[in-house]
Design an enzyme around this catalytic site. Sequence first.
Site, PDB file in Angstrom:
ATOM      1  N   GLU A  96      -1.855  -5.748   3.028  1.00 57.02           N
ATOM      2  CA  GLU A  96      -0.444  -5.969   3.345  1.00 57.02           C
ATOM      3  C   GLU A  96      -0.007  -7.341   2.830  1.00 57.02           C
ATOM      4  OE1 GLU A  96       0.488  -5.557   7.492  1.00 57.02           O
ATOM      5  OE2 GLU A  96      -0.752  -3.763   7.729  1.00 57.02           O
ATOM      6  N   ASN A  97       1.190  -7.399   2.255  1.00 56.85           N
ATOM      7  CA  ASN A  97       1.848  -8.641   1.890  1.00 56.85           C
ATOM      8  C   ASN A  97       3.309  -8.306   1.646  1.00 56.85           C
ATOM      9  OD1 ASN A  97       2.361 -10.562  -1.019  1.00 56.85           O
ATOM     10  ND2 ASN A  97       2.126 -11.476   0.998  1.00 56.85           N
TER      11      ASN A  97
END
Length: 451
Positions: A355-356
Amino acid sequence: MGTAFKRNFLWGSSTNAQQFEGGWDKGGKGLSIADVRKISGISDFPGFKKASDHYTHYQEDIALYGKIGFQIYRFSMAWTRIFPNGDDPEASKEGLTFYDRILSELEKYKIKPVVTLYAYDLPLALLEKYNGWMNRECIKAYTRFVETVVHYFKGRVKYWIPFNEQNFLSLDSEYMTGYRAKSREEVFRLEHHFNLAYAAATKIVHQVDPEAKVGGNIGNICVYPKTCNPKDVEACDEFMKRIGYAPGDVYFRGKYPAYLLKQYEGINFDQIIHDGDLEQIKSGEPDFMSLTYYMSSAVGAEDLIENDSQQMNGIKITNPFVKQTEWGWNIDPYGFKHYLEDFHHRYQLPILILENGLGHRDKIEDDAVHDDYRIQYLAAHIERMKEAEADGVDLIGYLTWSATDLYSTREGFEKRYGFVYVDKATLKRTKKDSFYWYKKVIETNGADLSN
């Protein structure tokens, strides 16, 4: 154009069932703790029961992922779709069929699936029956769930993630498990049971599907000392030990480090750690690390204050040298590079970015969403990730958060992350400007990050 990533680098994005799937009363699904979760501060909060209704829109959503060019996609399988009460005698055929359809759609567009097996959606019945993860019976039920889906989907899922950001348990046990820990001993009991379940899941994946890969997930921030005062530097080191390195040592080295046990000094370990437990944790050998990153933070000696249950308070210290989001999250692309290189040097495992992303109050105007701010955020982070790879970090791929707008953990639809806008009332899907930008990034393997 700039330089590209290595040839086999994988591009995609992520979602989680509790925030995206909806369909709480469809397909024989049982209630999870997410379905009954209450969030304060949102006047029109409808809960996670509906979310983005991916349960109904999955074909449309995955077709969009095919158009944008995803090569990899991370989602979670809801435990309560497979075992509505968590420990039912038989698995739900409807639940298995739903995820079979998800995988078939992904296969149609040649998108490799990454599956998370637990993302804060414990079957409510197990919480009511056993206090959930406080009881070892929950480990047994989870293990059976893992065995079921890994056997059923053998050969179709290459990457498995046993838990989502399980290292944050000490920050918010109630959100993650449905049970609010009341003491340091209860916090450790929950963590220990998570760790046993994680190790069991890694063994199951390797035994059932030797071609598949499994990796623990750490959600973290890049932590800086607030000043160069040695007390602040020590506080920064202590924070990283507790939230980053201690769980990393468990997931990736298979042992409890001395500094973690020292943190819980005074509790009765004999009542929690049973014979054979440490051997089981050691046996959980991962193939890769999955990491999430959103921001950096600054920590001072006064910030390591613990609450009644000795769970650390969340730390979101404003850094005057970087910009912040509306929710006070520091925007720091260099922190991403620092974080990647730090964990690479410590554990020497391939890294999958799970995730980012950037949360924002996106507005739709004339059937369009102009989210240049998201493009700028992602481009800057990808550029730093490129530098980390050039420095020797072994990267499997990059998954943004999130593929499509979904229900943010505490802000509902007010805080959006996706490449696709979801109308809260009609659930209509609309491609944002970032959709077309990310498509170009994928086509050029990260060489062209221009807007």
